[in-house]
Design an enzyme around this catalytic site. Structure first.
Site, PDB file in Angstrom:
ATOM      1  N   ARG A  93      38.972  57.351  38.780  1.00  0.00           N
ATOM      2  CA  ARG A  93      40.187  57.761  38.089  1.00  0.00           C
ATOM      3  C   ARG A  93      40.198  59.273  37.857  1.00  0.00           C
ATOM      4  NH1 ARG A  93      41.885  56.676  32.011  1.00  0.00           N
ATOM      5  NH2 ARG A  93      44.121  57.055  32.140  1.00  0.00           N
ATOM      6  N   GLY A 133      46.398  69.811  42.734  1.00  0.00           N
ATOM      7  CA  GLY A 133      45.483  69.580  43.843  1.00  0.00           C
ATOM      8  C   GLY A 133      44.062  69.322  43.364  1.00  0.00           C
ATOM      9  N   HIS A 165      43.252  61.711  39.005  1.00  0.00           N
ATOM     10  CA  HIS A 165      43.967  62.535  38.031  1.00  0.00           C
ATOM     11  C   HIS A 165      43.760  64.025  38.285  1.00  0.00           C
ATOM     12  CE1 HIS A 165      45.337  59.631  34.732  1.00  0.00           C
ATOM     13  NE2 HIS A 165      44.937  58.885  35.739  1.00  0.00           N
TER      14      HIS A 165
END
Length: 327
Positions: free
Chosen positions: A63, A73, A67
């Site tokens: 995750r 980027g 994120h």
């Protein structure tokens, strides 16, 4: 004259390849082969140690990568701490439940001791995400390396770019599409919800506060809703968590897609994938064809890992992942 023309075209080609739009071409799997050959093994060892201590940390590491890449980027901007004059990404509402920053910090400390000023925090996140998946039984891929760390991190950027867990299918398609991802990529990357945990307060509305007589979202399996109520009793403990995948919560597999077809998607955004024929067809494919999911997941992760990366002399190699270098 013809020779000069050809040389000019070649110069333009290479200039474009190494420009902002082509900088992703600078990533390569052997980037640290000479400068820090223990990079990959160090990441693998630290991730393995933490998975033994807390099997749920794998989903959290994956995750973190998502994120990070979806905002500015893949530049480790998600790791930066807020300052007196700036609220950073990690303090944005979508990121306040992110975990395992300490694992990244531990890896960085070991690599700084072995190879000072060489390995970027952005590459550590990318490699750690790969290890989290592989060591949890998921597909393998070779991470292209050479990212550099960004200096900008704002909560407003995170809030504007991270898809909501309450999104419908069209909102998700638009959000992922704006990053260059296809509908298949969307369904594939959503498969990351096959392991890890979510906080009860993030999903309680689906089985307590829905606007009907039962308080349960009608798109959620009734039996599963009762199970969730037992796992997340009222009043909701802010620290309480529930598995994303009720059947095989610690394994990276295709059970997530089977769950969706049984109306056992934890987030509204998960359920949305079976309420739209464009995405449901791919869910059905992956539920019955694990090799197809594994292949497409590896491809999608490689694609995500190239999102707006900084390379060459762009950005910096942070000495400490949570703060930009001074001077």
């Amino acid at each position: 004259m013809y020779k000069s023309f050809i040389l000019g075209i070649l110069f333009l080609f290479f200039a474009l390849a190494y420009s902002k739009g082509g900088r992703r071409q600078l990533l390569e799997s052997g980037f640290y082969q000479q400068t820090c050959p223990l990079m990959q093994s160090t990441v693998a060892n630290v991730v393995a140690q933490h998975l033994k201590q807390d099997i749920t940390s794998g989903g959290s590491l994956l995750r973190l990568f998502f994120h990070d890449c979806f905002v500015e980027g893949c530049d480790a901007s998600v790791l930066l701490l807020s300052t007196q004059n700036n609220t950073a990404e990690r303090d944005a509402v979508p990121n306040q439940t992110l975990r395992e920053f300490d694992i990244i910090d531990e890896i960085k400390l070991q690599l700084e001791n072995a190879c000072p000023g060489v390995v970027s925090c952005a590459d550590i996140i990318a490699q750690a995400a790969r290890e989290a998946v592989v060591q949890s039984g998921g597909p393998s891929w070779t991470v292209a390396l050479g990212r550099r760390d960004g200096r900008k991190s704002t909560a407003s950027d995170a809030a504007a770019n991270i898809p909501s867990s309450q999104s419908n299918s069209q909102t998700l398609i638009n959000s992922f599409g704006s990053k260059g991802f296809t509908i298949r990529d969307l369904v594939t990357l959503s498969g990351a919800h096959t392991f890890g945990m979510a906080h009860c307060f993030q999903v309680a509305r689906r089985f307590y506060g829905f606007n009907n007589s039962t308080g349960i979202d009608p798109t959620l399996d009734a039996g599963y809703a009762q199970t969730l109520r037992k796992l997340c009793p009222q009043p909701i403990n802010p620290a309480a968590r529930v598995p994303l995948d009720p059947a095989t919560p610690n394994a990276f597999d295709t059970q997530y897609y089977t769950d969706l077809l049984q109306n056992k998607g934890l987030f509204s955004s998960d359920t949305a994938l079976v309420l739209d024929d464009r995405t449901k067809l791919i869910v059905q494919e992956y539920a019955s064809n694990a090799p197809s999911f594994a292949n497409h997941f590896a491809i999608a992760m490689l694609k995500m890992g190239k999102m707006s990366v900084l390379t060459g002399h762009e950005g910096e190699i942070r000495k400490k992942c949570s703060v930009v270098n001074s001077g």
